[in-house]
Design a protein around this motif. Structure first.
Motif, PDB file in Angstrom:
ATOM      1  N   THR A  55      27.729   5.128 -22.546  1.00  0.00           N
ATOM      2  CA  THR A  55      28.277   4.369 -22.229  1.00  0.00           C
ATOM      3  C   THR A  55      29.444   3.433 -22.735  1.00  0.00           C
ATOM      4  O   THR A  55      29.323   3.506 -23.621  1.00  0.00           O
ATOM      5  N   ASP A  56      30.127   2.545 -21.873  1.00  0.00           N
ATOM      6  CA  ASP A  56      30.515   1.403 -21.991  1.00  0.00           C
ATOM      7  C   ASP A  56      29.693   0.502 -23.814  1.00  0.00           C
ATOM      8  O   ASP A  56      29.924  -0.206 -23.902  1.00  0.00           O
ATOM      9  N   ALA A  57      29.402  -0.153 -22.799  1.00  0.00           N
ATOM     10  CA  ALA A  57      28.327  -0.702 -23.366  1.00  0.00           C
ATOM     11  C   ALA A  57      26.732  -1.513 -22.422  1.00  0.00           C
ATOM     12  O   ALA A  57      26.391  -0.457 -21.062  1.00  0.00           O
ATOM     13  N   ILE A  58      25.781  -1.842 -23.230  1.00  0.00           N
ATOM     14  CA  ILE A  58      24.495  -1.813 -22.920  1.00  0.00           C
ATOM     15  C   ILE A  58      24.098  -3.254 -22.482  1.00  0.00           C
ATOM     16  O   ILE A  58      24.266  -3.791 -23.694  1.00  0.00           O
ATOM     17  N   GLU A  59      24.355  -4.062 -21.626  1.00  0.00           N
ATOM     18  CA  GLU A  59      24.150  -5.556 -21.211  1.00  0.00           C
ATOM     19  C   GLU A  59      22.955  -5.955 -21.377  1.00  0.00           C
ATOM     20  O   GLU A  59      21.768  -5.491 -20.098  1.00  0.00           O
ATOM     21  N   ILE A  60      22.664  -6.727 -22.584  1.00  0.00           N
ATOM     22  CA  ILE A  60      20.874  -7.092 -22.041  1.00  0.00           C
ATOM     23  C   ILE A  60      20.850  -9.048 -21.557  1.00  0.00           C
ATOM     24  O   ILE A  60      22.034  -9.451 -21.875  1.00  0.00           O
ATOM     25  N   THR A  61      19.931  -9.098 -20.791  1.00  0.00           N
ATOM     26  CA  THR A  61      20.192 -10.227 -20.079  1.00  0.00           C
ATOM     27  C   THR A  61      18.724 -10.423 -20.043  1.00  0.00           C
ATOM     28  O   THR A  61      17.592  -9.888 -19.834  1.00  0.00           O
ATOM     29  N   ILE A  62      18.564 -11.799 -20.973  1.00  0.00           N
ATOM     30  CA  ILE A  62      17.322 -12.810 -20.612  1.00  0.00           C
ATOM     31  C   ILE A  62      17.592 -14.336 -20.214  1.00  0.00           C
ATOM     32  O   ILE A  62      18.280 -14.744 -20.406  1.00  0.00           O
ATOM     33  N   SER A  63      16.516 -14.281 -19.048  1.00  0.00           N
ATOM     34  CA  SER A  63      16.993 -15.209 -18.158  1.00  0.00           C
ATOM     35  C   SER A  63      14.724 -15.904 -18.871  1.00  0.00           C
ATOM     36  O   SER A  63      13.674 -15.471 -18.579  1.00  0.00           O
ATOM     37  N   THR A  64      15.022 -17.273 -18.244  1.00  0.00           N
ATOM     38  CA  THR A  64      13.745 -18.390 -18.595  1.00  0.00           C
ATOM     39  C   THR A  64      13.243 -18.947 -17.169  1.00  0.00           C
ATOM     40  O   THR A  64      14.894 -19.663 -16.586  1.00  0.00           O
ATOM     41  N   ALA A  65      12.256 -18.731 -17.100  1.00  0.00           N
ATOM     42  CA  ALA A  65      12.130 -20.636 -16.292  1.00  0.00           C
ATOM     43  C   ALA A  65      10.577 -20.456 -15.848  1.00  0.00           C
ATOM     44  O   ALA A  65       9.380 -20.062 -15.665  1.00  0.00           O
ATOM     45  N   GLY A  66      10.900 -22.103 -16.785  1.00  0.00           N
ATOM     46  CA  GLY A  66       9.520 -22.741 -17.143  1.00  0.00           C
ATOM     47  C   GLY A  66       8.894 -21.616 -18.646  1.00  0.00           C
ATOM     48  O   GLY A  66       9.601 -21.150 -18.831  1.00  0.00           O
ATOM     49  N   ARG A  67       7.336 -21.039 -17.684  1.00  0.00           N
ATOM     50  CA  ARG A  67       6.985 -19.998 -18.666  1.00  0.00           C
ATOM     51  C   ARG A  67       7.319 -18.577 -19.009  1.00  0.00           C
ATOM     52  O   ARG A  67       7.287 -17.715 -19.837  1.00  0.00           O
ATOM     53  N   ARG A  68       8.581 -18.143 -17.995  1.00  0.00           N
ATOM     54  CA  ARG A  68       8.568 -17.004 -17.419  1.00  0.00           C
ATOM     55  C   ARG A  68       9.162 -16.183 -17.650  1.00  0.00           C
ATOM     56  O   ARG A  68      10.697 -17.343 -18.353  1.00  0.00           O
ATOM     57  N   ALA A  69       9.152 -15.345 -18.108  1.00  0.00           N
ATOM     58  CA  ALA A  69      10.678 -14.230 -18.920  1.00  0.00           C
ATOM     59  C   ALA A  69      10.976 -13.179 -18.172  1.00  0.00           C
ATOM     60  O   ALA A  69      10.203 -11.995 -17.680  1.00  0.00           O
ATOM     61  N   ARG A  70      12.179 -13.397 -18.084  1.00  0.00           N
ATOM     62  CA  ARG A  70      12.560 -11.639 -17.671  1.00  0.00           C
ATOM     63  C   ARG A  70      13.714 -11.147 -18.607  1.00  0.00           C
ATOM     64  O   ARG A  70      14.619 -11.722 -19.205  1.00  0.00           O
ATOM     65  N   ILE A  71      13.866  -9.971 -18.841  1.00  0.00           N
ATOM     66  CA  ILE A  71      14.460  -9.025 -19.952  1.00  0.00           C
ATOM     67  C   ILE A  71      14.899  -7.778 -19.088  1.00  0.00           C
ATOM     68  O   ILE A  71      14.172  -7.224 -18.323  1.00  0.00           O
ATOM     69  N   THR A  72      16.177  -8.156 -18.927  1.00  0.00           N
ATOM     70  CA  THR A  72      16.602  -7.104 -18.516  1.00  0.00           C
ATOM     71  C   THR A  72      17.708  -6.364 -18.717  1.00  0.00           C
ATOM     72  O   THR A  72      18.465  -6.644 -19.537  1.00  0.00           O
ATOM     73  N   ALA A  73      18.193  -4.815 -19.184  1.00  0.00           N
ATOM     74  CA  ALA A  73      18.877  -4.188 -20.024  1.00  0.00           C
ATOM     75  C   ALA A  73      20.116  -3.500 -18.277  1.00  0.00           C
ATOM     76  O   ALA A  73      19.299  -2.632 -17.836  1.00  0.00           O
ATOM     77  N   SER A  74      21.194  -3.130 -18.716  1.00  0.00           N
ATOM     78  CA  SER A  74      21.722  -2.163 -17.961  1.00  0.00           C
ATOM     79  C   SER A  74      23.460  -1.380 -18.637  1.00  0.00           C
ATOM     80  O   SER A  74      23.452  -2.197 -19.524  1.00  0.00           O
ATOM     81  N   GLY A  75      23.358  -0.604 -17.709  1.00  0.00           N
ATOM     82  CA  GLY A  75      24.003   0.865 -17.992  1.00  0.00           C
ATOM     83  C   GLY A  75      25.221   0.557 -17.301  1.00  0.00           C
ATOM     84  O   GLY A  75      25.349   0.123 -15.643  1.00  0.00           O
ATOM     85  N   ALA A  76      26.472   1.872 -17.378  1.00  0.00           N
ATOM     86  CA  ALA A  76      27.031   1.729 -16.631  1.00  0.00           C
ATOM     87  C   ALA A  76      26.472   3.228 -15.465  1.00  0.00           C
ATOM     88  O   ALA A  76      27.564   3.720 -15.214  1.00  0.00           O
ATOM     89  N   TYR A  77      25.996   3.397 -15.809  1.00  0.00           N
ATOM     90  CA  TYR A  77      25.029   4.818 -14.850  1.00  0.00           C
ATOM     91  C   TYR A  77      23.855   5.298 -14.439  1.00  0.00           C
ATOM     92  O   TYR A  77      23.157   4.673 -15.230  1.00  0.00           O
ATOM     93  N   ARG A  78      23.923   5.414 -13.419  1.00  0.00           N
ATOM     94  CA  ARG A  78      22.248   5.544 -12.681  1.00  0.00           C
ATOM     95  C   ARG A  78      21.174   6.041 -13.415  1.00  0.00           C
ATOM     96  O   ARG A  78      21.738   7.220 -14.185  1.00  0.00           O
ATOM     97  N   LEU A  79      19.997   5.230 -13.358  1.00  0.00           N
ATOM     98  CA  LEU A  79      18.989   6.444 -14.591  1.00  0.00           C
ATOM     99  C   LEU A  79      18.585   6.891 -13.481  1.00  0.00           C
ATOM    100  O   LEU A  79      17.593   7.052 -12.392  1.00  0.00           O
ATOM    101  N   PRO A  80      18.440   8.336 -14.659  1.00  0.00           N
ATOM    102  CA  PRO A  80      17.631   9.595 -14.440  1.00  0.00           C
ATOM    103  C   PRO A  80      16.373   9.352 -14.440  1.00  0.00           C
ATOM    104  O   PRO A  80      15.538   8.556 -14.871  1.00  0.00           O
ATOM    105  N   VAL A  81      15.083   9.406 -13.246  1.00  0.00           N
ATOM    106  CA  VAL A  81      13.447   9.642 -13.627  1.00  0.00           C
ATOM    107  C   VAL A  81      13.274   9.392 -14.777  1.00  0.00           C
ATOM    108  O   VAL A  81      12.625   8.885 -14.959  1.00  0.00           O
ATOM    109  N   VAL A  82      13.864  10.411 -15.972  1.00  0.00           N
ATOM    110  CA  VAL A  82      12.812  10.424 -16.698  1.00  0.00           C
ATOM    111  C   VAL A  82      13.207   8.663 -17.986  1.00  0.00           C
ATOM    112  O   VAL A  82      12.278   8.874 -18.161  1.00  0.00           O
ATOM    113  N   GLN A  83      14.289   8.598 -16.920  1.00  0.00           N
ATOM    114  CA  GLN A  83      14.561   7.501 -18.258  1.00  0.00           C
ATOM    115  C   GLN A  83      13.688   6.043 -17.616  1.00  0.00           C
ATOM    116  O   GLN A  83      13.491   5.338 -18.155  1.00  0.00           O
TER     117      GLN A  83
END
Length: 117
Positions: A55-83
């Protein structure tokens, strides 16, 4: 009182060797011992979802709000169920409070509470 937070975003090469860089990058930004492992599993799931593992790249996003944190990873293709339901998903589910697939189906996310420092 509103919660303040931060967002960091970085594109990583779609190569297995980048997983170590993802773990380090995540570990210095979040006060949660399991955050690097969660980011690693998200990255590997996206890496495994692309045709011929490219894939071109895998983008990782980290977001925080107070104590809450979220990590998101995104690519260029729709994810198959196995993933979205494979062995990595079990690890992510055990180490985070909630997780799922992004609205467009191209990524995965995990949310948890950071430790108090």
């Amino acid at each position: 009182m509103s919660e303040s937070g931060h967002t960091w975003r970085l594109a990583f090469q779609s190569h297995p060797a980048e997983a170590a860089r993802v773990r380090r990058w995540t570990g210095v930004r979040l006060a949660y011992d399991d955050a690097p492992t969660i980011a690693n599993e998200l990255f590997i799931a996206i890496l495994g979802s692309s045709p011929a593992r490219r894939t071109d790249a895998i983008e990782i996003t980290i977001s925080t709000a107070g104590r809450r944190a979220r990590i998101t990873a995104s690519g260029a293709y729709r994810l198959p169920v196995v993933q979205t339901h494979g062995p990595g998903a079990l690890i992510i589910n055990r180490l985070s409070q909630s997780s799922g697939v992004t609205a467009n189906g191209y990524g995965l996310w995990a949310q948890f509470h950071q430790e108090l420092t």
